[in-house]
Enzyme design. Sequence first.
Site, short mmCIF file in Angstrom:
data_model
loop_
_atom_site.label_atom_id
_atom_site.label_comp_id
_atom_site.label_asym_id
_atom_site.label_seq_id
_atom_site.Cartn_x
_atom_site.Cartn_y
_atom_site.Cartn_z
N SER A 209 33.94 37.23 37.18
CA SER A 209 35.25 36.71 37.61
C SER A 209 35.15 35.20 37.80
CB SER A 209 35.68 37.41 38.91
OG SER A 209 37.03 37.13 39.19
N ASN A 210 36.12 34.62 38.49
CA ASN A 210 36.12 33.17 38.74
C ASN A 210 36.83 32.92 40.07
OD1 ASN A 210 39.07 32.61 38.26
ND2 ASN A 210 38.54 33.60 36.34
N PRO A 211 36.73 31.69 40.60
CA PRO A 211 37.24 31.46 41.97
C PRO A 211 38.74 31.18 42.09
CG PRO A 211 35.86 29.61 41.22
CD PRO A 211 36.06 30.51 40.05
N ALA A 276 43.81 32.73 35.69
CA ALA A 276 42.53 32.31 35.11
C ALA A 276 41.91 33.57 34.49
CB ALA A 276 41.64 31.73 36.20
#
Length: 401
Positions: A209-211, A276
């Site tokens: 995943s990403n922040p 995102a």
Amino acid sequence: MLVIVGGSMAAVKAPSVLRRLRERGAEVRVIATRAALAFITELSLSTAADGPVGTDAHWFEARPDALHLTLARVDAAVVVGASAELLAGAAHGHAGDLALATLLSVRGPVLWVPAMNELMWTHPAVQANAATLRGWGHRFLGPEVGAFGTRGEGRGVGRMSEPEDIADATLALLKGDASPAPVRDLVGVRVVVSAGPTREYLDPVRFISNPSSGKMGFAVAEAARDRGADVTLVTGPVTLPDPAGVRVVRIESALELRDTVMDAARDAGIVVMTAAVADYRAATQSGEKQAKVAGDVTVHLTPNPDILAELGREKGDRVLVGFAMETHAGVERAAGKAARKNADFILLNYPTREGTAFGGDDNQVTLVRADGSHEDWPRVSKREVAERLLTEAARLLPRQG
Ligand code: CTP
């Protein structure tokens, strides 16, 4: 209550506003700008107000009191048919005519009811002046989408709100109703917004995943709702609560995001992809937790569908907006993405700038079009970025009628 009538074709509706306010018990004083008197006579205003009208000619008459200070002693002011010139003058503290000098001296709440051509209303200078006034707590009603101009020749954002709505908003102002009156230029428009990260599971307990915090997308959804749109927000896992009055669909993976967005976007007027999206997912997802093994592990990833590009392939009349995060060659790369994905524009932001993009409350973006034309926006709150984005998108909507 002070009613200032500005120099716009909509000034002809001012008597109707005055009559409604008086019928509902408000005590009304009136100022007409010099430009307003090109559209409507002093006599028709004073008849509707049942009293004299303040004009620049009267301001300079010999009198013991200062007319602008006398007229400013009111509990609230409303500017009907507010022109770009009046907004600019007020936003810059000008006091060169009776209306502006009085506005500088009013201490109660102020409501602006703009009326001007769409080209003028959407100009960054006018939007910046409106933002300055909003920042001081001034409220806005409209402008609405519809016909405007001397012969109703214009269509788009710019039409003044109806007298009954102006009277309602003005009386709400007197009652101290603090809720801001937003621009309602997206009534009847379906808006789909994607937000947050996606999670690409490798096994039941591990994912890529990403922040992304989702704040930008939630701000767009809330701003679109406040402008009257019918909003669907499709979001990956974030800690933000569901915004009221918005249809929220929570998803996890890029594939779920794709299915939900494509379905919701079918009859949408505007689609804004702030999500995102993870570019890859595991080629095979294990149904069981993978135990560790000695030595290196290789994960086989396969590309996720590009949702914005998929929307772009069947674009139709929909306005498509994307975001891009770049560390270098930003404008060039973002323009390439806008062209490849057939997006109307991309808002480019930078992961490296303090307090912006991932997780921050502010954002500093550059609007980039496929032809490489671009505009740097100042660093402002994500809500303000959302407002500017929607103003730009609303301008691209096909005209009705
Ligand atoms: N996007 C999408 N589907 C994907 C990937 C991105 O719809 N699978 C959308 C994002 O929501 C965003 C824009 O496309 O609006 C960002 O595009 P892009 O910059 O290509 O995504 P990146 O993964 O950052 O691209 P790259 O790694 O090539 O820079």
